[in-house]
Design an enzyme around this catalytic site. Structure first.
Site, PDB file in Angstrom:
ATOM      1  N   SER A  43       0.837  -1.197   0.000  1.00 22.59           N
ATOM      2  CA  SER A  43       0.000   0.000   0.000  1.00 22.59           C
ATOM      3  C   SER A  43       0.879   1.256   0.000  1.00 22.59           C
ATOM      4  O   SER A  43       1.579   1.513  -0.960  1.00 22.59           O
ATOM      5  CB  SER A  43      -0.986  -0.036   1.171  1.00 22.59           C
ATOM      6  OG  SER A  43      -1.966   0.961   1.050  1.00 22.59           O
ATOM      7  N   ALA A  44       0.888   2.031   1.085  1.00 23.25           N
ATOM      8  CA  ALA A  44       1.734   3.226   1.143  1.00 23.25           C
ATOM      9  C   ALA A  44       3.203   2.881   0.919  1.00 23.25           C
ATOM     10  O   ALA A  44       3.950   3.669   0.323  1.00 23.25           O
ATOM     11  CB  ALA A  44       1.559   3.928   2.489  1.00 23.25           C
ATOM     12  N   HIS A  61      -4.760  -0.847  -4.211  1.00 20.80           N
ATOM     13  CA  HIS A  61      -6.189  -1.053  -3.907  1.00 20.80           C
ATOM     14  C   HIS A  61      -7.068  -0.633  -5.090  1.00 20.80           C
ATOM     15  O   HIS A  61      -8.190  -0.159  -4.902  1.00 20.80           O
ATOM     16  CB  HIS A  61      -6.619  -0.242  -2.682  1.00 20.80           C
ATOM     17  CG  HIS A  61      -5.778  -0.407  -1.462  1.00 20.80           C
ATOM     18  ND1 HIS A  61      -5.978  -1.407  -0.531  1.00 20.80           N
ATOM     19  CD2 HIS A  61      -4.727   0.328  -0.995  1.00 20.80           C
ATOM     20  CE1 HIS A  61      -5.101  -1.285   0.452  1.00 20.80           C
ATOM     21  NE2 HIS A  61      -4.318  -0.248   0.183  1.00 20.80           N
ATOM     22  N   GLU A 111      -6.381  -5.403  -5.430  1.00 19.70           N
ATOM     23  CA  GLU A 111      -6.102  -6.105  -4.179  1.00 19.70           C
ATOM     24  C   GLU A 111      -5.890  -7.591  -4.434  1.00 19.70           C
ATOM     25  O   GLU A 111      -6.510  -8.187  -5.306  1.00 19.70           O
ATOM     26  CB  GLU A 111      -7.234  -5.859  -3.183  1.00 19.70           C
ATOM     27  CG  GLU A 111      -7.318  -4.411  -2.756  1.00 19.70           C
ATOM     28  CD  GLU A 111      -8.165  -4.203  -1.519  1.00 19.70           C
ATOM     29  OE1 GLU A 111      -9.048  -5.042  -1.247  1.00 19.70           O
ATOM     30  OE2 GLU A 111      -7.936  -3.191  -0.813  1.00 19.70           O
TER      31      GLU A 111
END
Length: 235
Positions: free
Chosen positions: A121-122, A158, A193
């Site tokens: 993610s980040a 995502h 995802e």
């Protein structure tokens, strides 16, 4: 250079980092690795809690992590790391703290020297040239939008194909189209995802059951699956 860039940490109904755990194990190898863990994206829970959560999963794989927030000299910790793991959360806070501590370029240099990098993610956003394709709310001034630039393309983790029922705002694709309108020479990978990108020895591959959606100004978006050629993204 060796990167494992994961879209998300958890799938519905699964334990934390369950779906990517075998790829993480394969990526790090059989020899036990104690990776430097960057928990700076955590906002609503502590860095210690985050470290423990990740360490519990890595222990199952024969590896471990140590949080950089314990280090008196974070720069030295990066320079001495045998692997770097950057967790997800809020990209804006993560980038701000990396800039504040002068770590962005050091991480880039260390990974270019060959140590493994894992992000989700980040943490995947930080491997891109900028944070500008994150989904996160800008809760803090990041000082600079620039990140490590370990890959020359942008990732949108995502990635969703449609908005939730009843929501009349822009779709994710519309948001990305805004980005490529302003940044016409940059590819954006919509990373759904349950999927991840593995880069090693200039070979980039998608892992997971779903395709990635690739955007660039002037081109129709394309869908690429595991086994397809992603090498053009590195040029």
């Amino acid at each position: 250079m060796k990167l494992l860039l994961i879209s998300n940490s958890t799938m519905p109904g699964e334990a934390y980092l369950d779906y990517p755990k075998q790829q993480i194990k394969k990526f790090l190898g059989e020899k036990p690795v104690k990776a430097l863990f960057v928990p700076y994206a955590a906002v609503t829970f502590s860095f210690d809690e985050y470290e423990q959560k990740v360490n519990d999963r890595f222990a199952e794989l024969g590896h471990s992590v140590a949080g950089i927030h314990h280090c008196k000299d974070p720069k030295k910790a990066v320079k001495e790391a045998e692997a770097i793991v950057v967790g997800g959360g809020n990209t804006w806070q993560l980038v701000r703290m990396l800039h504040d501590q002068g770590l962005m370029q050091l991480i880039r240099e260390k990974v270019l020297d060959g140590i493994p990098y894992i992000g989700w993610s980040a943490g995947s956003n930080v491997a891109c040239p900028t944070l500008r394709t994150t989904n996160d709310m800008p809760i803090i001034d990041p000082t600079s939008f620039n990140t490590t630039g370990l890959v020359p393309f942008q990732i949108n983790p995502h990635y969703l194909d449609a908005n939730p029922d009843g929501h009349a705002g822009e779709t994710r694709e519309q948001r990305i189209n805004e980005f490529i309108e302003i940044n016409p020479k940059t590819y954006v990978v919509g990373l759904r995802e349950g999927t991840m990108l593995w880069l090693e020895d200039d070979q980039l591959e998608l892992i997971g059951k779903l395709p990635a959606r690739i955007f660039r100004k002037g081109l129709e978006p394309i869908e690429l699956r595991a086994g397809d050629d992603f090498g053009f993204l590195l040029k």
